[in-house]
Design a protein around this motif. Structure first.
Motif, short mmCIF file in Angstrom:
data_model
loop_
_atom_site.label_atom_id
_atom_site.label_comp_id
_atom_site.label_asym_id
_atom_site.label_seq_id
_atom_site.Cartn_x
_atom_site.Cartn_y
_atom_site.Cartn_z
N LEU A 292 0.47 37.26 33.21
CA LEU A 292 -0.22 36.09 32.69
C LEU A 292 -0.64 36.30 31.22
CD1 LEU A 292 -2.41 35.05 35.76
CD2 LEU A 292 -0.27 34.03 34.97
N GLY A 293 -0.98 37.53 30.86
CA GLY A 293 -1.25 37.83 29.46
C GLY A 293 -0.01 37.67 28.61
N HIS A 294 1.12 38.13 29.13
CA HIS A 294 2.40 37.98 28.43
C HIS A 294 2.76 36.51 28.28
CE1 HIS A 294 6.54 38.89 27.28
NE2 HIS A 294 6.96 38.04 28.22
N LEU A 295 2.54 35.74 29.32
CA LEU A 295 2.84 34.30 29.29
C LEU A 295 2.00 33.60 28.23
CD1 LEU A 295 4.07 31.70 30.45
CD2 LEU A 295 2.29 31.75 32.21
N ALA A 296 0.72 33.91 28.17
CA ALA A 296 -0.15 33.29 27.17
C ALA A 296 0.33 33.62 25.75
CB ALA A 296 -1.60 33.76 27.37
N ALA A 297 0.79 34.86 25.54
CA ALA A 297 1.31 35.24 24.23
C ALA A 297 2.57 34.46 23.88
CB ALA A 297 1.58 36.74 24.20
N ASN A 298 3.46 34.26 24.86
CA ASN A 298 4.68 33.50 24.62
C ASN A 298 4.38 32.03 24.31
OD1 ASN A 298 6.40 35.64 24.82
ND2 ASN A 298 7.32 35.04 26.77
N HIS A 299 3.35 31.50 24.95
CA HIS A 299 2.94 30.12 24.64
C HIS A 299 2.44 30.03 23.20
CE1 HIS A 299 1.34 26.14 24.90
NE2 HIS A 299 0.09 26.54 24.82
N ARG A 300 1.70 31.04 22.74
CA ARG A 300 1.22 31.04 21.35
C ARG A 300 2.40 31.12 20.38
NH1 ARG A 300 -2.76 34.39 23.68
NH2 ARG A 300 -1.69 36.28 22.96
N ILE A 301 3.40 31.96 20.70
CA ILE A 301 4.60 32.06 19.87
C ILE A 301 5.27 30.69 19.75
CG2 ILE A 301 6.94 33.01 19.78
CD1 ILE A 301 5.80 35.57 21.07
N PHE B 134 6.73 25.89 16.34
CA PHE B 134 6.93 24.47 16.09
C PHE B 134 5.96 23.95 15.03
CE2 PHE B 134 9.25 24.81 20.08
CZ PHE B 134 10.38 24.07 19.78
N ALA B 135 4.75 24.46 15.02
CA ALA B 135 3.79 24.03 14.00
C ALA B 135 4.29 24.37 12.60
CB ALA B 135 2.44 24.68 14.24
N GLU B 136 4.96 25.50 12.45
CA GLU B 136 5.43 25.94 11.14
C GLU B 136 6.76 25.32 10.74
OE1 GLU B 136 6.61 30.06 8.71
OE2 GLU B 136 5.74 30.18 10.74
N VAL C 33 7.99 17.99 16.52
CA VAL C 33 8.11 18.24 17.96
C VAL C 33 6.72 18.51 18.54
CG1 VAL C 33 9.07 19.77 19.73
CG2 VAL C 33 10.45 19.16 17.72
N THR C 34 6.38 17.77 19.58
CA THR C 34 5.07 17.94 20.22
C THR C 34 5.14 19.03 21.27
OG1 THR C 34 4.49 15.61 19.88
CG2 THR C 34 3.25 16.82 21.56
N VAL C 35 4.27 20.02 21.13
CA VAL C 35 4.15 21.11 22.11
C VAL C 35 2.94 20.80 22.99
CG1 VAL C 35 3.83 23.58 22.44
CG2 VAL C 35 5.12 22.74 20.45
N PHE C 36 3.18 20.47 24.24
CA PHE C 36 2.06 20.12 25.11
C PHE C 36 1.30 21.38 25.52
CE2 PHE C 36 4.40 16.24 25.27
CZ PHE C 36 3.42 15.27 25.39
N PRO C 37 -0.02 21.25 25.65
CA PRO C 37 -0.81 22.41 26.09
C PRO C 37 -0.28 22.92 27.43
CG PRO C 37 -2.23 20.60 25.40
CD PRO C 37 -0.85 20.04 25.46
N LEU D 227 6.38 27.00 32.38
CA LEU D 227 7.36 26.02 31.92
C LEU D 227 6.75 25.17 30.81
CD1 LEU D 227 8.49 25.12 35.52
CD2 LEU D 227 9.70 26.62 33.91
N GLN D 228 7.28 25.30 29.61
CA GLN D 228 6.75 24.61 28.44
C GLN D 228 7.42 23.26 28.26
OE1 GLN D 228 4.26 25.70 25.87
NE2 GLN D 228 4.47 23.47 25.82
N TRP D 229 6.62 22.20 28.14
CA TRP D 229 7.11 20.83 27.99
C TRP D 229 7.03 20.46 26.51
CZ3 TRP D 229 10.12 17.94 30.68
CH2 TRP D 229 10.06 16.55 30.71
N LEU D 230 8.18 20.04 25.96
CA LEU D 230 8.28 19.74 24.53
C LEU D 230 8.82 18.33 24.33
CD1 LEU D 230 10.04 23.06 23.40
CD2 LEU D 230 7.61 22.51 23.14
N ASP D 231 8.26 17.60 23.38
CA ASP D 231 8.66 16.23 23.07
C ASP D 231 9.49 16.21 21.78
OD1 ASP D 231 8.92 13.55 22.53
OD2 ASP D 231 6.78 13.09 22.60
N PHE D 232 10.80 15.97 21.93
CA PHE D 232 11.71 15.92 20.79
C PHE D 232 12.05 14.48 20.38
CE2 PHE D 232 12.37 20.27 22.08
CZ PHE D 232 12.78 20.94 20.92
N ARG D 233 11.34 13.50 20.86
CA ARG D 233 11.72 12.11 20.62
C ARG D 233 11.69 11.73 19.14
NH1 ARG D 233 7.84 8.97 24.63
NH2 ARG D 233 6.45 10.59 23.79
#
Length: 399
Positions: A297-306, A311-313, A318-322, A328-334
């Protein structure tokens, strides 16, 4: 013990991984080193306790017909109590080869042909498959986006629950693919609406161990006695410990009448005994692998931050949902303005991004992508590098 979540898994030569085979069906000449981030199993090695425990077990076991024993049942009950604050009685447990088969059986157990079954799209696509295969009607109660996160549309849910033709709700909790961990208050409101209208809740809680910091999962049946008597809770160790191939799930049904109807569907489908190695793997996972899960779970949290930082940079459109739960990361590419098939073509052939296309999750999914973050950070970074190079060629990102 220190666990290694950076050791790379190479299943390219096995020809047995569903995920990897799916990648090669989409593109035969995939570049060397590309790892798919689609289907919800991990690109990580299993907990060593499970691997070593099964080796030891095989030295002594007779692999004949089997039933769950006291050690297995005790392990499941302790896990539910310790991890989820839920007191489960042994007689509530029913084993199934997996949560997906259980969904098909549960729909048949609590509804009749022609009845409506409510789902909350965009949502895990086997929900609709279970409804349609059983000759039931699919009833949509779409999620809404409010304040940058998904919420339930309770007004619409109540209207559809009050329709006497609709007899069940399949709930995704935590929600796949949008990553919500429903709060106790949200679930309580859902439980109240369904109980008042006689709608049985089939709650898919397979991701219930996979929680990001600050989020707590509430088992639907643990809300109240009324909620428990009106629910089928689908759980498994498969997502948590990457053992989906063991084909073991624990379906927990407090209501005796519903439980017996579910058991009858199992028997009518000729599903009699569970997988003996699945039982043992689950027992080992629930008795020995808590520390591995905490480290993951610590590794997962780090991958979410990556993911969020990338995408922010580089691709802020692209919207990165919390991510609250699941891996499973949900991303909005519309914002790219591509039709769903054109977006898929870009991902596969230009970016070599092998993820799950949002449109497969039904209403509200077109233009989105679901990315599996259960992988080494280096694999994720390489995937982002490929995406960025492809986006630059299209003029979507600066140098």
């Amino acid at each position: 013990m220190k666990y290694d979540f950076e050791k790379r898994v190479d299943r390219s030569g096995e020809n047995t991984s569903s995920k990897w085979m799916g990648m090669y069906r989409k593109k035969k000449n995939v570049s060397a080193g590309v790892i798919p981030l689609s289907v919800a199993d991990m690109e990580l090695y299993n907990p060593p306790e499970i691997t070593e425990g099964l080796k030891k077990y095989l030295d002594e076991a007779v692999l004949g017909y089997t039933r769950p024993g006291a050690r297995f049942t005790g392990a499941v009950l302790r896990w539910m109590k310790d991890r989820h604050s839920w007191e489960v009685k042994p007689e509530w447990l029913v084993q199934s080869p997996g949560v997906v088969p259980a969904l098909f059986l549960a729909v048949r157990a609590v509804t009749e042909a022609g009845d409506g079954v409510i789902i909350q799209p965009p949502v895990y696509y086997p929900f609709s498959m279970a409804i349609q295969a059983g000759g039931r009607r699919l009833v949509s109660n779409p999620l809404k986006i409010e304040g940058g996160r998904y919420v339930m549309d309770y007004e619409d849910l109540q209207a559809k629950a009050r329709d006497g033709r609709n007899r069940a709700l399949i709930l995704s909790s935590p929600h796949n693919p949008v990553g919500r961990v429903w709060t106790r208050e949200e679930l309580a409101r859902t439980a109240e609406i369904c109980a008042q209208s006689g709608v049985t809740v089939i709650s898919d809680e397979i991701h219930f161990d996979l929680l990001l910091p600050g989020h707590t999962h509430t088992v639907f049946a643990a809300l109240s006695k009324t909620a428990g008597e009106n629910a089928i809770i689908c759980t498994a160790p498969s997502k948590t410990f990457n053992i989906a191939g063991m084909q073991i799930s624990n379906i927990i049904i407090p209501n005796e009448k519903i439980r017996e109807r579910f058991r009858k569907e199992l028997m009518d489908s000729a599903i009699h005994e569970p997988n003996i190695l699945g039982l043992k793997a689950c027992e080992i996972a629930y008795t020995e692998c808590g520390p591995w899960l905490d480290a993951f779970l610590g590794h997962l949290a780090a991958n979410h931050r990556i993911t969020r930082d990338f995408f922010a940079e580089h691709l802020p459109m692209v919207t990165v949902f919390p991510l609250e739960g699941t891996y499973l990361q949900w991303l909005d590419f519309r914002a790219l303005g591509l039709e769903p098939k054109a977006l898929e073509e870009f991902m596969v052939n230009e970016a070599e991004w092998f993820v799950d296309e949002g449109y497969i999750f039904g209403e509200g999914g077109a233009g989105f992508e679901r990315v599996n973050l259960a992988c080494p950070a280096s694999v994720l970074s390489e995937a982002f590098d490929r995406l960025l190079r492809a986006a630059r060629k299209r003029g979507w990102a600066g140098r």
